[in-house]
Motif scaffolding. Sequence first.
Motif, PDB file in Angstrom:
ATOM      1  N   ILE A  37      50.039  18.599 -10.680  1.00  0.00           N
ATOM      2  CA  ILE A  37      51.239  19.409 -10.388  1.00  0.00           C
ATOM      3  C   ILE A  37      51.407  20.298 -11.597  1.00  0.00           C
ATOM      4  O   ILE A  37      51.653  21.613 -11.559  1.00  0.00           O
ATOM      5  N   PHE A  38      51.800  19.818 -12.940  1.00  0.00           N
ATOM      6  CA  PHE A  38      52.080  20.295 -14.025  1.00  0.00           C
ATOM      7  C   PHE A  38      51.293  21.522 -14.513  1.00  0.00           C
ATOM      8  O   PHE A  38      51.442  22.649 -14.914  1.00  0.00           O
ATOM      9  N   TYR A  39      49.977  21.088 -14.433  1.00  0.00           N
ATOM     10  CA  TYR A  39      48.740  21.866 -14.941  1.00  0.00           C
ATOM     11  C   TYR A  39      48.815  23.068 -13.930  1.00  0.00           C
ATOM     12  O   TYR A  39      48.502  24.089 -14.439  1.00  0.00           O
ATOM     13  N   GLY A  40      48.618  22.714 -12.680  1.00  0.00           N
ATOM     14  CA  GLY A  40      48.628  23.790 -11.741  1.00  0.00           C
ATOM     15  C   GLY A  40      49.570  24.910 -11.841  1.00  0.00           C
ATOM     16  O   GLY A  40      49.351  25.881 -11.626  1.00  0.00           O
ATOM     17  N   LEU A  41      50.929  24.375 -12.110  1.00  0.00           N
ATOM     18  CA  LEU A  41      52.166  25.152 -12.200  1.00  0.00           C
ATOM     19  C   LEU A  41      52.280  26.226 -13.557  1.00  0.00           C
ATOM     20  O   LEU A  41      52.535  27.057 -13.485  1.00  0.00           O
ATOM     21  N   PHE A  42      51.863  25.287 -14.718  1.00  0.00           N
ATOM     22  CA  PHE A  42      52.217  25.860 -15.854  1.00  0.00           C
ATOM     23  C   PHE A  42      50.952  26.139 -16.708  1.00  0.00           C
ATOM     24  O   PHE A  42      51.259  26.913 -17.734  1.00  0.00           O
ATOM     25  N   ILE A  43      49.989  25.577 -16.238  1.00  0.00           N
ATOM     26  CA  ILE A  43      48.995  25.800 -17.341  1.00  0.00           C
ATOM     27  C   ILE A  43      47.641  26.447 -16.874  1.00  0.00           C
ATOM     28  O   ILE A  43      47.360  27.816 -17.171  1.00  0.00           O
ATOM     29  N   ARG A  44      46.861  25.911 -15.810  1.00  0.00           N
ATOM     30  CA  ARG A  44      46.044  26.731 -15.101  1.00  0.00           C
ATOM     31  C   ARG A  44      45.518  25.638 -14.053  1.00  0.00           C
ATOM     32  O   ARG A  44      45.793  24.384 -14.095  1.00  0.00           O
ATOM     33  N   ALA A  45      44.772  26.236 -13.090  1.00  0.00           N
ATOM     34  CA  ALA A  45      44.444  25.677 -11.893  1.00  0.00           C
ATOM     35  C   ALA A  45      43.089  25.340 -11.999  1.00  0.00           C
ATOM     36  O   ALA A  45      42.219  26.258 -12.546  1.00  0.00           O
ATOM     37  N   PHE A  46      42.554  24.487 -11.415  1.00  0.00           N
ATOM     38  CA  PHE A  46      41.185  23.946 -11.050  1.00  0.00           C
ATOM     39  C   PHE A  46      40.812  23.459  -9.823  1.00  0.00           C
ATOM     40  O   PHE A  46      41.451  23.114  -9.128  1.00  0.00           O
ATOM     41  N   ASP A  47      39.597  24.063  -9.530  1.00  0.00           N
ATOM     42  CA  ASP A  47      38.976  23.716  -8.236  1.00  0.00           C
ATOM     43  C   ASP A  47      37.800  22.454  -8.469  1.00  0.00           C
ATOM     44  O   ASP A  47      36.858  22.583  -9.189  1.00  0.00           O
ATOM     45  N   PHE A  48      38.311  21.478  -7.780  1.00  0.00           N
ATOM     46  CA  PHE A  48      37.519  20.368  -7.733  1.00  0.00           C
ATOM     47  C   PHE A  48      36.902  20.050  -6.473  1.00  0.00           C
ATOM     48  O   PHE A  48      36.512  18.935  -5.983  1.00  0.00           O
ATOM     49  N   SER A  49      36.921  21.163  -5.453  1.00  0.00           N
ATOM     50  CA  SER A  49      36.223  20.854  -4.327  1.00  0.00           C
ATOM     51  C   SER A  49      34.635  20.662  -4.523  1.00  0.00           C
ATOM     52  O   SER A  49      33.967  20.994  -5.434  1.00  0.00           O
ATOM     53  N   GLY A  50      34.048  20.049  -3.624  1.00  0.00           N
ATOM     54  CA  GLY A  50      32.527  19.619  -3.520  1.00  0.00           C
ATOM     55  C   GLY A  50      32.565  18.205  -4.196  1.00  0.00           C
ATOM     56  O   GLY A  50      33.205  17.128  -3.788  1.00  0.00           O
ATOM     57  N   TRP A  51      31.190  18.154  -4.859  1.00  0.00           N
ATOM     58  CA  TRP A  51      30.898  16.833  -5.479  1.00  0.00           C
ATOM     59  C   TRP A  51      32.031  16.135  -6.118  1.00  0.00           C
ATOM     60  O   TRP A  51      32.039  14.939  -6.282  1.00  0.00           O
ATOM     61  N   PRO A  52      32.714  16.789  -7.220  1.00  0.00           N
ATOM     62  CA  PRO A  52      33.708  15.969  -7.795  1.00  0.00           C
ATOM     63  C   PRO A  52      34.588  15.272  -7.049  1.00  0.00           C
ATOM     64  O   PRO A  52      35.155  14.218  -7.526  1.00  0.00           O
ATOM     65  N   PHE A  53      35.328  15.908  -5.981  1.00  0.00           N
ATOM     66  CA  PHE A  53      36.249  15.186  -5.137  1.00  0.00           C
ATOM     67  C   PHE A  53      35.599  13.973  -4.382  1.00  0.00           C
ATOM     68  O   PHE A  53      36.178  13.178  -4.006  1.00  0.00           O
ATOM     69  N   GLN A  54      34.125  14.331  -3.833  1.00  0.00           N
ATOM     70  CA  GLN A  54      33.519  13.369  -3.276  1.00  0.00           C
ATOM     71  C   GLN A  54      32.987  12.026  -3.931  1.00  0.00           C
ATOM     72  O   GLN A  54      33.252  11.079  -3.499  1.00  0.00           O
ATOM     73  N   LEU A  55      32.854  12.323  -5.389  1.00  0.00           N
ATOM     74  CA  LEU A  55      32.648  11.085  -6.298  1.00  0.00           C
ATOM     75  C   LEU A  55      33.975  10.465  -6.241  1.00  0.00           C
ATOM     76  O   LEU A  55      33.958   9.162  -6.629  1.00  0.00           O
ATOM     77  N   ALA A  56      35.272  11.098  -6.561  1.00  0.00           N
ATOM     78  CA  ALA A  56      36.499  10.218  -6.506  1.00  0.00           C
ATOM     79  C   ALA A  56      36.786   9.484  -5.075  1.00  0.00           C
ATOM     80  O   ALA A  56      37.056   8.352  -5.309  1.00  0.00           O
ATOM     81  N   LEU A  57      36.505  10.323  -4.143  1.00  0.00           N
ATOM     82  CA  LEU A  57      36.374   9.616  -2.728  1.00  0.00           C
ATOM     83  C   LEU A  57      35.575   8.374  -2.708  1.00  0.00           C
ATOM     84  O   LEU A  57      35.982   7.376  -2.344  1.00  0.00           O
TER      85      LEU A  57
END
Length: 340
Positions: A37-57
């Motif tokens: 949340i801090f990164y997204g609001l104050f630094i920059r947002a990243f997109d982890f959709s696709g295989w990175p999120f699936q790896l975490a799942l």
Amino acid sequence: MWFYKLLFLAVALLIGASFSSIGVPAGWLLGGLLAGIFYGLFIRAFDFSGWPFQLALALVGINIGLMMEPELFQQLIQYLLPLFITLVLTLLTGLFLGILLDRWTNLDRRTAFFCTIPGGASEVIAISSDYGADQRIVASFHTARITMFVLIIPFGIGMIYGEGNMDVQTTAQLLPTGLQISFFAVIIVGSYVLNRLISFPGGILIFSIALGFLGSEFVVNIGEVPAYISGIGQGFIGAMVGVRFERSTVVRLKSIGAASLKVLGLYLLSSLGIAVLFFWLTPLSYLTSLLSTVPAGAAEMASTAVALQLEPTLVASLHIIRVVSIFIVLPFLFKLLMRD
């Protein structure tokens, strides 16, 4: 770009590990979420959709599978009727809140409806544009909903009921063995391949749970896995969910106005009430009932259940049934709502 993404994930895991070490409930998950949340609001947002999120799942799913007992399948049968009753109530609640959001705002009815569907956030966001909804508003609303539940529930359970900080390492083993690393690698690859071949909402989570259970139960004994391995998966989930809550999300929610806060508040209250009903209908504790029925995402609630040691395999299974059922009836619900 990938260097900055990896740096962000490393920072999120460090914060998660610190939270866990000082006794914060579900420390890995919440630390990663707050860092995101801090990164997204104050630094920059990243997109982890696709295989990175699936790896975490998959990482979370394997750890759930390792904890799974054969008796779970017998338990699931006795929970199907209570799950059906609460699922119908959850669907009706989502439909009612969509109608309220439509009336309280200038959103079109399609967008309002998809904002309140209690299904898997990623899947709802992905298909919303196919139905003519504004995908940006839908993504912002679901991101806020998931973030709200993942923030409130672990703190509420841990602080009020004192069932937090189950992440603490209990074994002297500090590093995973070669066998354990190989086991995780094979299951992750197998789950990813199966999900590509047979795709459905939450597929990779259920595949990794099943393969983790079958592999450890019938193929090879990998011994006790260091607890922080599960924590890393939870930290990844928290970070990847939290970083979606960036400035554009806040701007879009502001454009909806106070109605968005009202609907989110009603979502929370109705979820607490539906969990009470599930608690009355089953022998489960209220905390487990809440994690099993709250519409906050299978991965997120399964991760919370792992962190708090509250029937994670049961929680994950019930959420997968909920999400798949919702997507089966989604076309009929959409037709119903779009009638004048």
